[in-house]
Design an enzyme around this catalytic site. Structure first.
Site, PDB file in Angstrom:
ATOM      1  N   ARG A 113       0.832  -1.208   0.000  1.00 61.51           N
ATOM      2  CA  ARG A 113       0.000   0.000   0.000  1.00 61.51           C
ATOM      3  C   ARG A 113       0.866   1.257   0.000  1.00 61.51           C
ATOM      4  NH1 ARG A 113      -5.092   1.031  -1.285  1.00 61.51           N
ATOM      5  NH2 ARG A 113      -5.292  -1.163  -0.727  1.00 61.51           N
ATOM      6  N   HIS A 148      -5.124  -3.896   4.702  1.00 58.87           N
ATOM      7  CA  HIS A 148      -5.098  -2.799   3.732  1.00 58.87           C
ATOM      8  C   HIS A 148      -3.664  -2.365   3.466  1.00 58.87           C
ATOM      9  CE1 HIS A 148      -6.267   1.274   2.103  1.00 58.87           C
ATOM     10  NE2 HIS A 148      -7.206   0.533   1.555  1.00 58.87           N
ATOM     11  N   CYS A 149      -2.819  -2.435   4.485  1.00 58.30           N
ATOM     12  CA  CYS A 149      -1.436  -1.962   4.372  1.00 58.30           C
ATOM     13  C   CYS A 149      -0.588  -2.814   3.430  1.00 58.30           C
ATOM     14  CB  CYS A 149      -0.768  -1.942   5.740  1.00 58.30           C
ATOM     15  SG  CYS A 149      -1.618  -0.967   6.988  1.00 58.30           S
ATOM     16  N   ILE A 150      -0.929  -4.100   3.287  1.00 61.94           N
ATOM     17  CA  ILE A 150      -0.081  -4.978   2.479  1.00 61.94           C
ATOM     18  C   ILE A 150      -0.655  -5.219   1.085  1.00 61.94           C
ATOM     19  CG2 ILE A 150       0.846  -6.072   4.539  1.00 61.94           C
ATOM     20  CD1 ILE A 150      -0.793  -8.590   3.804  1.00 61.94           C
TER      21      ILE A 150
END
Length: 342
Positions: free
Chosen positions: A88, A332-334
């Site tokens: 992300r 969501h971050c990855i």
């Protein structure tokens, strides 16, 4: 004619999801057990996404053989040197051009504000690398920014936090007006809502200094999901109240007041490192589905119900995200979604 761009809502039709596989280093961890846990969790997210759409995973050349033992053949693997695996933030932010085609905004990445523990020489090249593989032109930006530091509704509204884009380790000379002009140019944002800060642990040494995608998500036009820490013993209790207050006093780009949907945080408050920043807000919307975080917590089922109602017609699937949060992020971050051309 000057090109204009608009970042679509995450609910727009997607072509694929991009991820990275954790190389040796901070996120992978030390020891066989920690490494297996990280690899298994990243792979579980990839396979959850692949139930709904194609997934491509960028893998460091030194990790390709072992990555394939965790990733099934339905996952496309491409090779590139990596420092870490937070796609992300290191990947491009995909936007639509005025003709409906797709572009990739390549922000400057400097390890979440040049943090002393971070490495980013390789990761700083991933934005343009992924855009090239996606066969989309690059929109270059001089703004130090990460994909986790923004949320949009696809209609001109953008969310940001004052502690990220205005961070002295990122953009020390820029004002809100400067950032908003760049958001307008690259994201089509005509209205930016600035949140004062992110969650407590995310503002500690190994955090991002306050990414928005762990505290608020725009589920539909005029509808915002907000992380709701309900226990006054947790410092995020006050932060949740602050964020709700910002939205209660603001409108979206079209002038509509927000319908605020509180999403209760998990009931667990601490781990071995202190107060946790576990959050159900850090989910990924995909074609026909939502890939959400679970924490083996009583509020997991509550969150699934809220997300199912917030994204009608989409199947909510969960992945145990505790190993991700222990390493500094969530689902969501990855991940990074690539929208289809309009």
């Amino acid at each position: 004619m000057t090109k204009t761009f608009m970042m679509p809502s995450e609910t727009a039709v997607q072509e694929r999801v991009w991820m990275a596989f954790p190389p040796e280093g901070y996120s992978l961890g030390e020891g066989d057990e920690a490494k297996h846990e990280a690899r298994s969790t990243w792979a579980a997210v990839a396979h959850a996404c692949a139930r709904f759409e194609p997934v491509t995973v960028v893998v460091d050349p030194a990790e390709v053989h072992i990555a394939r033992t965790y990733l099934s053949d339905e996952i496309t693997i491409v090779e590139a040197p990596l420092d870490d695996a937070w796609m992300r933030d290191i990947g491009p932010t995909f936007v639509h051009a005025d003709d409906g085609s797709v572009r990739g905004v390549d922000w400057v990445f400097n390890g979440w504000g040049a943090q002393d523990w971070a490495r980013w020489e390789k990761d700083a090249r991933i934005g343009s690398f992924v855009a090239g593989l996606a066969d989309v032109p690059v929109v270059s930006s001089a703004l130090v920014n990460e994909g986790g530091g923004i949320q949009v509704d696809g209609l001109g509204t953008a969310l940001a936090t004052e502690t990220v884009q205005l961070d002295s380790g990122r953009n020390p000379a820029l004002t809100k007006d400067d950032v908003e002009r760049e958001f307008a140019r690259t994201l089509g944002a005509t209205h930016v809502i600035w949140l004062p800060r992110g969650l407590t642990r995310d503002n500690e040494r190994f955090g991002t200094r306050g990414h928005v995608d762990i505290v608020a998500a725009i589920a539909a036009p005029g509808v915002v999901l907000v992380d709701d820490q309900q226990d006054p013993a947790h410092p995020d209790f006050e932060i949740s109240a602050e964020i709700r207050d910002v939205f209660s006093r603001s409108v979206d780009a079209l002038g509509r007041p927000w319908r605020i949907v509180n999403v209760p945080a998990p009931t667990v408050l601490e781990d071995d490192e202190g107060f946790v920043d576990y959050s159900y807000i850090n989910h990924l919307v995909v074609n026909g589905g939502v890939v959400a975080c679970s924490f083996d917590d009583p509020n997991d089922a509550v969150a699934v119900k809220i997300l199912s109602e917030a994204y009608p017609g989409r199947e909510v699937v969960t992945v145990d995200a505790r190993p991700l949060f222990e390493r500094g992020g969530g689902i969501h971050c990855i991940t990074q979604q690539q929208p289809s051309p309009r």
